[in-house]
Design an enzyme around this catalytic site. Sequence first.
Site, PDB file in Angstrom:
ATOM      1  N   GLU A 173      43.447  60.092  44.246  1.00  0.00           N
ATOM      2  CA  GLU A 173      43.863  60.661  45.531  1.00  0.00           C
ATOM      3  C   GLU A 173      42.895  61.722  46.062  1.00  0.00           C
ATOM      4  OE1 GLU A 173      47.954  61.898  45.294  1.00  0.00           O
ATOM      5  OE2 GLU A 173      48.678  59.845  45.074  1.00  0.00           O
ATOM      6  N   GLU A 302      50.028  53.364  42.175  1.00  0.00           N
ATOM      7  CA  GLU A 302      51.206  54.245  42.218  1.00  0.00           C
ATOM      8  C   GLU A 302      52.158  53.685  43.264  1.00  0.00           C
ATOM      9  OE1 GLU A 302      50.924  58.509  42.424  1.00  0.00           O
ATOM     10  OE2 GLU A 302      49.011  58.527  41.326  1.00  0.00           O
TER      11      GLU A 302
END
Length: 507
Positions: A173, A302
Amino acid sequence: MSKTKIFADRNLKIGDIDPNIYGSFLEHLGRAVYEGIYEPGHPAADKDGFREDVVSLIRELGVPLVRYPGGNFVSGYDWKDGVGKKSDRKVRLDLAWATIEPNEFGTDEFMKWCKKTGIQPMLAFNMGTGTPRDALELFEYCNYPSGTYYSDLRRKNASEQPYGVKYWCIGNEMDGDWQICGTTADDYGRKAVQTMRMIRKADAKRAGEEGAVRLVVCGSSAVEMPTYPEWDRVVLEHTYDEADYISMHRYYEYKESDKNPLEDFLGSADDMARFIETIRATIRYVRAKKRSRRDVYISFDEWNIWSQHKKRTEPNWIRAPHLIEDEYTFRDMLVFGGLLNTLLNNADIVKVACLAQLVNVIAPILTQKGGAAIRQTIFYPFRYASANGRGETIRSISTGGTFDSAYGSANFINEAVTHNPEKREVCVFLCNYSQSAEEIELELRSFGDLKCSEFTVMESNDLTLSNTFARPDAVKPESREPVAVSGEGKAEFRVAPMSWNFLKFTY
């Protein structure tokens, strides 16, 4: 009561199902590791401190791959803190989650746990505070046989044989302002490609060969990101020649503040599908722009239901606090089933997916310190999909009722159809998002003489029902009489309001 017609033909193949879409995720967050998979002194712990009751549930879940150690945690993590004698390891502040990290569990323990559970590791490099050299040293520690400083350190610490880690995430991320040392797409792309080239050079196999490492670059963390999907384009233009996958992350939640909270929540699968389609298009664009013959796939590493509006109740700077331990309801299970169907229906491009996470933290398994481990409601759709959703996904064409959500018009019946030629099985995973029973007409004539061997359902009049330590089996699957199949491959049956359904056919 309305009627839905579903047609699926074995010649309309979407793609081969990679078993790694049933992967999961463990981060040093809350009690995922400590008191989750690792709890020395627990009655069910083995000599290494691994909870065998949890291992048993993970095996039942059928998880083939686990991503570790993060997640946000990895962007401030020095892997060297988690190897060697435990008495010599440093206790650190974890800035990602404002906790204390004792480093009792690290790379060597994770690799030993993977061996015990039969799980393939997917390790992440620190691209926040870490450098390409740090990544190379971790790779050398894990994968180089012997004769170098870090390979011999591994042999001294834990394992004579290299771990042979195949899957590597190039950070986590990095588009997020919450990420430790988050950055721009250009800066991340340049750092990532240099790291990947170093790893490729150190790998014993060449890219594209059997056994070669597989590398995942960071994609957009959410569709709400102001840089989405430009981030993905820029990163891919830097890394396309080295990347095997680009990551996607997405979470959904039931929001009572929404105008139509139930309908918006039930429409989550459609949002996931659009997210995948956008990244698919971005990959195709960069491939064309670079005149490349390589394919890059999606690692949806995710995804889950996560009630992000809930406030933290335990103080900062303690070890293994109870963080993000969502108690999943029947309603969550229904939406979760639809998300799984979306992954299956994009099997041609989604080749890795990681349910986030595996134990305690937004997880299908919950544990008590020193006590029991239970299956959450979402455990069951995942278990049935991982056990039965193998082979290839077949495109289904359906006509039936619809409802409106924040993501547009959605079908009441959300389905995925899989075909396993080796086992001669056709499986149907079906969610009914209508508040009334639905008549289903399923046509599978291209498979010849079919017989329904299993019909399993999950239904409840209470959408807020959940499994607890006091009532661990409040929500669980129930068997129904297999449905009849006509000579034309048609099956007609009824599904309950707001229900999850699984049917298996053999031929």
